[in-house]
Design an enzyme around this catalytic site. Structure first.
Site, short mmCIF file in Angstrom:
data_model
loop_
_atom_site.label_atom_id
_atom_site.label_comp_id
_atom_site.label_asym_id
_atom_site.label_seq_id
_atom_site.Cartn_x
_atom_site.Cartn_y
_atom_site.Cartn_z
N CYS A 67 0.84 -1.30 0.02
CA CYS A 67 -0.08 -0.03 0.02
C CYS A 67 0.85 1.27 -0.14
O CYS A 67 0.38 2.28 -0.54
CB CYS A 67 -0.89 0.06 1.18
N CYS A 98 14.05 5.59 -6.53
CA CYS A 98 12.58 5.18 -6.50
C CYS A 98 12.05 6.01 -4.99
O CYS A 98 12.56 7.11 -4.66
CB CYS A 98 12.29 3.83 -6.24
#
Lengths: 91, 386
Positions: free
Chosen positions: B197, B344
């Site tokens: 999530c 990232c």
């Protein structure tokens, strides 16, 4: 045989965000091959390198898990629904 | 299939309790008997996060007598979009403590037991022992398998729910009466294949959709009413607004669970390849800033998704999502005569991409440990974290 295939969110990048697509085939194996032809890359997310259904993905025909039917040889009746259900761990 | 009640009834309800629970008591299926069983019940909730928040609030409101909470995390502002048991003033506070305060406000008759340690193989059986039921809303596969195995060993029903973006799954695993989690998913996906999530996002209210079903099932099991969700998996699609139910069976090829294992190793957090690639090829966010300030000629690639790039990005970075490294499309877009630097959000995805990149011959490539979050934290706190 034409069947509808339910695509989970995490695989919709392959289907241009479509949640449901149609595929052709008499067996699950044929349906997945047809899916791969139209949406390249998706089959590798469902099957491992030896061609078996990955152990963290479940494929249902109707409400039955194909692992408890004939696996990839499970016969697909016209109009049935194939659902791909991957493990997710969010909470 | 109906099952006998999980919990024996308490001796009595006080006058105050009768007043409080009157809307339950006048349902014939619950009645005094069911409410006394709830009063006597000990439920352990693993994770006071997205699913744990509504679950704890409703379990408390329903009159569950003892609620255990396992959580070692602290409340972060990014939790508040869905973790409704915590509030603005709780940011920075241990989630277990914040949850207890909310529960005490909802129902002072509920006893709260806090377990603030990290759940692992060494303490799970000891913590779980004595609880009637475990409800799991954690966010990683390692804990899911640990909770499952501990519940099987102690023969405790395991109410399980899982969410991602707009999708939810919920079931009840109880080895004595049906399948367990390993029958549904014998093995976890390899690290990096399924986003969390934190990487992929989740619709906040989905926690309530799935969490409320989990509480519904917990109440039914405790009171012994209705058809429990044992042997069935419910799949919710919040965009299409559909619930689908499929059967879950015991896996005839399933290995019996005889003890707890090393779940971090079983699930992996970063793949071996990524770990190896990142071993000598990780720079810090500050080192990246120095490279920029020194005018070094390198090619900075952000391997996240476009919608994440739109939230926050490092100046000068070029967006090429991780998937293009894994399928090879990225390599043709990269310069051969410059060092490639990947980043990232927090360093996992860039490590996976780095492994693929090194495999393609970009030997001097590196990635930024901690990703854009480290950049925000260490270099430019004026940028938003997410």
């Amino acid at each position: 045989m034409s069947v509808s295939v339910r695509v989970p969110t995490i695989l919709r990048t392959y289907t241009k965000d479509a949640a449901e697509v149609t595929a052709e085939g008499d067996t699950l194996k044929a349906v997945l091959a047809d899916l791969e032809a139209n949406y390249p890359g998706i089959q590798a997310r469902i099957l491992d390198d030896s061609g078996k259904v990955r152990r963290f993905v479940n494929v249902y025909v109707g409400d039955e898990d194909v692992r408890f039917a004939d696996g990839l040889d499970t016969v697909i009746a016209d109009g049935s629904q194939v659902s791909i259900i991957p493990a997710v761990a969010g909470g | 299939m109906s099952l006998p009640p999980l919990v024996e009834p308490a001796d009595e309800l006080t006058v105050d309790e009768v007043r409080r629970y009157s809307r339950h008591l006048i349902i014939p299926d619950v009645g005094m008997d069911g409410q006394k069983r709830l009063k006597n019940a000990k439920v352990l909730v693993v994770g006071a996060g997205g699913l744990g928040s509504p679950a704890l609030l409703y379990l408390a409101a329903a009159g569950v007598g003892t609620l255990g909470i396992i959580d070692f995390d602290v409340v972060d502002e990014s939790n508040l979009q869905r973790q409704v048991i915590h509030g603005q003033s709780d940011v920075g506070k241990p989630k277990a403590e914040s949850a207890r305060e909310s529960i005490e406000e909802v129902n002072p008759y509920t006893t709260v037991v806090l377990h603030k340690e990290r759940l692992d193989s060494s303490n799970a059986l000891e913590i779980f022992d004595g609880y009637d039921l475990v409800l799991d809303g954690t966010d990683n596969f390692a804990t899911r398998y640990l909770v499952n195995d501990a519940c099987v060993l102690l023969n405790i029903p395991y109410v399980w729910g899982s969410i991602f973006r707009f999708d939810g799954q919920v079931s009840v695993f109880w080895n004595e009466h049906g399948p367990n989690y390993r029958d549904l998913y014998p093995e976890p996906p390899p690290p990096g294949m399924v986003p969390s999530c934190a990487e992929g996002g989740v619709l906040g209210v989905l926690c309530a959709s799935i969490g409320s079903v989990m509480v519904n099932e917990a109440i039914k099991l405790i009171a012994g009413i209705g058809d429990p969700l044992v042997g069935r998996l419910m799949i919710f699609d919040a965009l299409e607004m559909t619930w689908k139910t499929v059967k879950v069976r015991k896996d005839p090829e399933g290995e019996p669970i005889t003890g707890l294992i090393d779940y971090e190793e079983f699930c992996g957090t970063v793949s071996d390849e990524a770990q190896e690639a990142a071993a000598d090829s990780t720079i810090t966010a500050r080192e990246l800033k120095e490279k920029m300030d020194n005018g070094e000629d390198f090619y900075l690639v952000d391997v996240r998704e476009k919608h994440e790039y739109d939230i926050v990005n490092i100046p000068g970075s070029v967006l090429i999502p991780k998937g293009e490294f894994l399928n090879g499309e990225a390599f043709g877009k990269l310069p051969q005569d410059k060092q490639v630097v990947l980043h990232c959000k927090s360093g996992q995805r860039s490590a996976e991409a780095l492994s693929a990149l090194k495999g393609a011959g970009f030997g001097d490539a590196v990635h930024v440990g901690g990703g854009v979050l480290a950049w925000v934290n260490q270099v430019d706190p004026s940028l938003p974290a997410y």
